[in-house]
Design an enzyme around this catalytic site. Structure first.
Site, short mmCIF file in Angstrom:
data_model
loop_
_atom_site.label_atom_id
_atom_site.label_comp_id
_atom_site.label_asym_id
_atom_site.label_seq_id
_atom_site.Cartn_x
_atom_site.Cartn_y
_atom_site.Cartn_z
N ALA A 112 -139.35 -21.26 28.14
CA ALA A 112 -139.11 -20.40 26.95
C ALA A 112 -139.92 -18.70 27.83
O ALA A 112 -138.97 -17.94 27.83
CB ALA A 112 -139.87 -20.73 25.77
N ALA A 117 -139.59 -18.37 31.63
CA ALA A 117 -138.72 -17.66 32.06
C ALA A 117 -137.63 -17.45 32.18
O ALA A 117 -137.35 -16.34 32.22
CB ALA A 117 -138.35 -19.26 32.68
N CYS A 130 -148.46 -14.86 32.08
CA CYS A 130 -148.06 -16.48 32.67
C CYS A 130 -146.90 -16.61 32.50
O CYS A 130 -146.78 -16.81 33.44
CB CYS A 130 -148.25 -16.40 30.85
SG CYS A 130 -149.39 -16.93 30.91
#
Ligand code: NAD
Ligand code: UGA
Length: 461
Positions: A225, A227, A278
């Site tokens: 998700a 990426a 992230c």
């Protein structure tokens, strides 16, 4: 507080950007459960007990206040709370490894493993352990091996429940999520544990938005998700470079393609680059895992998403340098925004860090303004010298500067009095809109030389 009256004792290890808000939401929505959040950082725990929360997140304090003292507790007492818990969410940090095998790519699982060992050492009854942190696919198998190596006859069931909240909108993301994902082993005890976690979220999330999968799909979906989201940003950012060469406007292109329902309009806003703790970390993790399975082409494909992001940050600084007559030494440049996105004080992996360091390397004098991130900015730039200033008031920050670089899309910057700002700047005055949030034509008419992302500059020179 009478702890016995609660239906379930839920513990969360890690009181950060994920642990704090997610547990506050569970506690607010489920008064029948006792929710305890622990952390090794005593200062953070203390802050969670006050109205000066350790993180800035719109709406968070209200949610915390609904439950704190009723069924939401913050504590540094880890051992006792592990003993009492039926369900333990683990929400510790999983940064990119900086040393040894996999340095710079794989996830550093030391904090994660430490919690597994703390649980193993302390627990004296069966528990469900929930992976809330983002982890490499197949981590649950290592976790289960460590935990079930006990000789106390205790059974631990590991379940994956990745978090999809975005900072700045965490509360609405948690309250009304697109989906909640829960992955478990497909054994009898695995499915039973999965049902228990489903039951928690079903207190406020419609059942058709709670997706259950096998545990490996759940772990991998989280990395994928992020990426995919980052890939969309790199795609549009790559096109922004082409727009600057061809007199196309990346905003117009994004709008034109985004109206195709197969493409969609979200996450195609060109920018100075994506930041946050992230995206880069999770893509690097995906790259590392793919490499470790010998999937070189897959690894290279995803690595390019990060390369384009680095290229975009670099291009932004090069544009500033070039526009300011190829020398910024001793020039004053103000950064409007330092957070990695609006509505957060978080600066982890913020493009502003790269931009500031590069400007300083060129001997520019950099002034940083941001409504919420100055404390973190000062930490990020500690030791970076005398040519740095921090000023919360954007008008004062822009005084006597040669150029403004908009790095964060705070609403506040859209409505400033740019005529007043222009009057107090050194001429010719420049503005580099790294977020395309300003009215470029109006700024040009005021007298600024305007450099948007992915659009021909408006220059008087
Ligand atoms: P964070 O650094 O804000 O919080 C992690 C907390 O864990 C810290 O307060 C740290 O002190 C604590 N901790 C570390 N080891 C501990 C231990 N052994 N015992 C008790 N506490 C311990 O990190 P975060 O941003 O909340 O991210 C946590 C995880 O969630 C990461 O895996 C991240 O990838 C994932 N995630 C983050 C976001 C986000 O928006 N930040 C969103 C989705 C998923
Ligand atoms: C992201 C994901 O959106 C969350 O679903 C996920 O849970 C989280 O990462 C995580 O795993 O940590 P977050 O990083 O908080 O959330 O914020 P985003 O809104 O995704 O923005 C990330 C970066 O991309 C920011 O720097 C933002 O400014 C930038 N961005 C976003 C763009 O440059 N263009 C866009 O169109 C959208």
């Amino acid at each position: 507080m009478d702890e016995k009256k609660f239906e379930k004792h839920i513990l969360c290890i890690g009181a950060g950007y994920v642990g704090g808000p997610t547990m506050a939401m569970i506690a607010a929505k489920c008064p029948q459960y006792l929710v305890t959040v622990v952390d090794i950082n005593a200062e953070k725990i203390k802050a969670w007990e006050t109205d000066e929360l350790p993180i800035f997140e719109p709406g968070l304090l209200d949610v915390v206040k609904q439950a704190r003292g009723r069924n939401l507790v913050f504590s540094t007492e880890i051992t006792e709370n592990i003993k009492k818990a039926d369900i333990i969410f683990v929400s510790v940090n999983t940064p990119t490894k900086t040393f040894g095998e996999g340095a710079g790519k794989s996830a550093d699982l030391q904090y994660w493993e430490k919690t597994a060992r703390d649980i193993l050492k302390t627990a004296d009854s069966d528990k469900i352990i929930v992976e809330k942190s983002t982890l490499p696919v197949r981590t649950a198998s290592a976790m289960e091996r460590i935990l079930n190596s006990n000789d106390k006859g205790i059974h631990f069931e590991v379940v994956s429940n990745p978090e999809f909240l975005a900072e700045g909108t965490a509360i609405s993301d948690l309250e009304d999520p697109d989906r909640v994902l829960i992955g478990s082993q497909e054994t009898e005890s695995g499915l039973k544990a999965c049902d228990e976690i489903v039951e928690i979220f079903a207190n406020w999330v419609p059942r058709d938005r709670i997706i259950t999968t096998n545990i490996w799909s759940s772990e991998l979906s989280k990395l994928v998700a992020n990426a995919f989201l980052a890939q969309r940003i790199s795609s549009i950012n790559s096109i922004s470079a082409l727009c600057e060469k061809t007199e196309a406007s990346v905003k117009e292109v994004a709008h034109a393609i985004g109206t195709d329902s197969r493409i969609g309009s979200r996450f195609i806003e060109a920018s100075v680059g994506f930041g946050g703790s992230c995206f880069k970390k999770d893509i690097l993790n995906l790259v590392y895992i793919s490499e470790s399975y010998g999937l070189t082409e897959v690894a290279e494909y995803w690595e390019n998403v990060i390369k384009i992001n680095e290229y975009q940050e670099k291009r932004f600084v090069q544009t500033i340098n070039k526009a300011l007559f190829n020398t910024i030494a001793n020039k004053q440049i103000v950064l409007f925004g330092f957070a990695f996105k609006a509505n957060t004080g978080d600066t982890r992996e913020s493009p502003a860090i790269y931009v500031t360091k590069k400007l300083l390397e060129e001997h520019a004098h950099v002034v940083i303004t941001d409504p919420k991130a100055l404390k973190n900015a000062k930490n990020d730039l500690a030791g970076f010298g005398l040519n740095l200033e921090f000023e919360i008031d954007p008008y004062k920050a822009a005084n006597n500067t040669h150029a403004i670089a908009v790095v964060t899309e705070w609403d506040l910057y859209k409505t400033l009095d740019y005529e007043r700002i222009y009057r107090n700047m050194i001429k010719p005055a420049f503005i580099f809109d790294g977020r395309n949030i300003l009215d470029h034509q109006k700024l040009y008419e005021i007298g600024f030389n305007v450099y948007p992302i992915g659009k021909t500059p408006l220059s008087h020179i």
